[in-house]
Structure formats: C-alpha cells, structure tokens
Design an enzyme around this catalytic site. Sequence first.
Site, PDB file in Angstrom:
ATOM      1  N   ARG A 141       7.399   0.757  -7.815  1.00  0.00           N
ATOM      2  CA  ARG A 141       6.284   0.893  -8.749  1.00  0.00           C
ATOM      3  C   ARG A 141       6.772   1.455 -10.085  1.00  0.00           C
ATOM      4  O   ARG A 141       7.942   1.418 -10.398  1.00  0.00           O
ATOM      5  CB  ARG A 141       5.206   1.754  -8.086  1.00  0.00           C
ATOM      6  N   PRO A 163      -4.603  13.814  -3.390  1.00  0.00           N
ATOM      7  CA  PRO A 163      -5.700  13.332  -4.234  1.00  0.00           C
ATOM      8  C   PRO A 163      -5.889  11.821  -4.196  1.00  0.00           C
ATOM      9  O   PRO A 163      -4.935  11.055  -4.106  1.00  0.00           O
ATOM     10  CB  PRO A 163      -5.302  13.794  -5.639  1.00  0.00           C
ATOM     11  N   ASN A 164      -7.151  11.458  -4.248  1.00  0.00           N
ATOM     12  CA  ASN A 164      -7.630  10.077  -4.317  1.00  0.00           C
ATOM     13  C   ASN A 164      -7.481   9.292  -3.022  1.00  0.00           C
ATOM     14  O   ASN A 164      -7.953   8.172  -2.935  1.00  0.00           O
ATOM     15  CB  ASN A 164      -6.975   9.321  -5.479  1.00  0.00           C
ATOM     16  N   ASN A 214       1.084  13.116   2.951  1.00  0.00           N
ATOM     17  CA  ASN A 214       1.076  12.141   1.864  1.00  0.00           C
ATOM     18  C   ASN A 214       0.583  12.909   0.644  1.00  0.00           C
ATOM     19  O   ASN A 214      -0.620  13.069   0.453  1.00  0.00           O
ATOM     20  CB  ASN A 214       0.159  10.952   2.166  1.00  0.00           C
ATOM     21  N   ALA A 242      -0.395  11.543  -5.668  1.00  0.00           N
ATOM     22  CA  ALA A 242       0.101  11.768  -7.039  1.00  0.00           C
ATOM     23  C   ALA A 242       0.861  13.089  -7.172  1.00  0.00           C
ATOM     24  O   ALA A 242       1.740  13.208  -8.035  1.00  0.00           O
ATOM     25  CB  ALA A 242      -1.050  11.723  -8.029  1.00  0.00           C
ATOM     26  N   ARG A 277     -10.166   1.529  -3.231  1.00  0.00           N
ATOM     27  CA  ARG A 277      -9.377   1.622  -4.476  1.00  0.00           C
ATOM     28  C   ARG A 277      -8.098   0.813  -4.369  1.00  0.00           C
ATOM     29  O   ARG A 277      -7.388   0.885  -3.379  1.00  0.00           O
ATOM     30  CB  ARG A 277      -9.059   3.079  -4.827  1.00  0.00           C
ATOM     31  N   TYR A 319      -2.987  -0.411  -1.680  1.00  0.00           N
ATOM     32  CA  TYR A 319      -3.215   0.546  -0.592  1.00  0.00           C
ATOM     33  C   TYR A 319      -3.899  -0.031   0.641  1.00  0.00           C
ATOM     34  O   TYR A 319      -4.027   0.652   1.641  1.00  0.00           O
ATOM     35  CB  TYR A 319      -4.031   1.735  -1.117  1.00  0.00           C
ATOM     36  N   HIS A 378       4.067   7.578   2.581  1.00  0.00           N
ATOM     37  CA  HIS A 378       3.374   6.875   1.508  1.00  0.00           C
ATOM     38  C   HIS A 378       2.996   5.480   1.977  1.00  0.00           C
ATOM     39  O   HIS A 378       3.793   4.816   2.656  1.00  0.00           O
ATOM     40  CB  HIS A 378       4.258   6.754   0.263  1.00  0.00           C
ATOM     41  N   GLU A 414       7.360  13.171   4.892  1.00  0.00           N
ATOM     42  CA  GLU A 414       6.647  12.650   3.731  1.00  0.00           C
ATOM     43  C   GLU A 414       6.291  11.184   4.008  1.00  0.00           C
ATOM     44  O   GLU A 414       7.143  10.414   4.458  1.00  0.00           O
ATOM     45  CB  GLU A 414       7.537  12.765   2.497  1.00  0.00           C
TER      46      GLU A 414
END
Length: 147
Positions: free
Chosen positions: A108, A10-11, A75, A78, A18, A23, A101, A99
């Site tokens: 974070r 998502p996103n 990825n 969230a 964004r 990012y 990111h 995985e």
Amino acid sequence: MTDILLLNGPNLNLLGSRETDIYGNSSLKAINNACQEQVESHKFSFQSFQSNSETELIDAIQQAKSDKVRLIVINPAAYTHTSVAMRDALLAVEIPFIEVHLSNPHSREPFRHHSYFSDIALAVIAGFGIDSYRYAIDAAINRLKQN
C-alpha cells in the site's frame, strides 16, 4: 485470567462497510465471533476489545498484565504507523503478541510500510484478509500449547 486477548484499533469497527475492496465484507463482530469459537474449541479463554481511542487501547494493554493475559493478538490499524505509546505499553507489560493486518501494508502507500510493532512482535501476519486473524489465532493457540 484470559489466555488470548484480541485488540483492534481505530476504524475496524467499520469493517464490512468501509473500503471492502481492501478489507473485505466481514464485520468485526463476525471476525471476533470466529476467533472466539476457534480459541474456545481448544479450551482456551478469549476476550476481544476494539477502540478508536489510543488511550483506551493502552489502558487495555496495561490491564492485560493485571488480568494475567497470556498472549495478545493485535491489529493496531492506523496506530501501526504512529503509536510509540502503544509500543511502549506492549514492551512494559511483557506479554507476547502477534501483529495482524487484513491487508498487506507493504503493498500500500509508502507511509504504511513502517510498523512500530513488528520488530517486537512474535510474528506479523498480514495480507490474507479475514484469514489473517485465523492464522494469528492458530499461531497463538500453538504457542500457548507449547508453554
């Protein structure tokens, strides 16, 4: 048959617009195109998929088994911190995965420090911005060349 399936959660469709301080400025389309070129230059096949829907991502993971996908780069975004269902889907299909990111979740907010995927992944690559994808694809290609 697809050799490498890249899944984005998502996103990530908003990449490039964004939170660019976290990012970066690259769009998801640019990242997908770079990954596709990288994979195909090694004579492997590539497919990518992004969804904001957990259901659609689970469906894509399950479909990957029928499609004889050899390796997944994911990825989860969230969903990294919330999706037992996606974890279970990855375990069920028994397709090795990496995985990835863009940011380093451990640098974070505390709620981002836990991943439901890291302990079952071949590897976790994080914190290198768009290079995280390049490194993950390199690792996937190397893994496929060994098998």
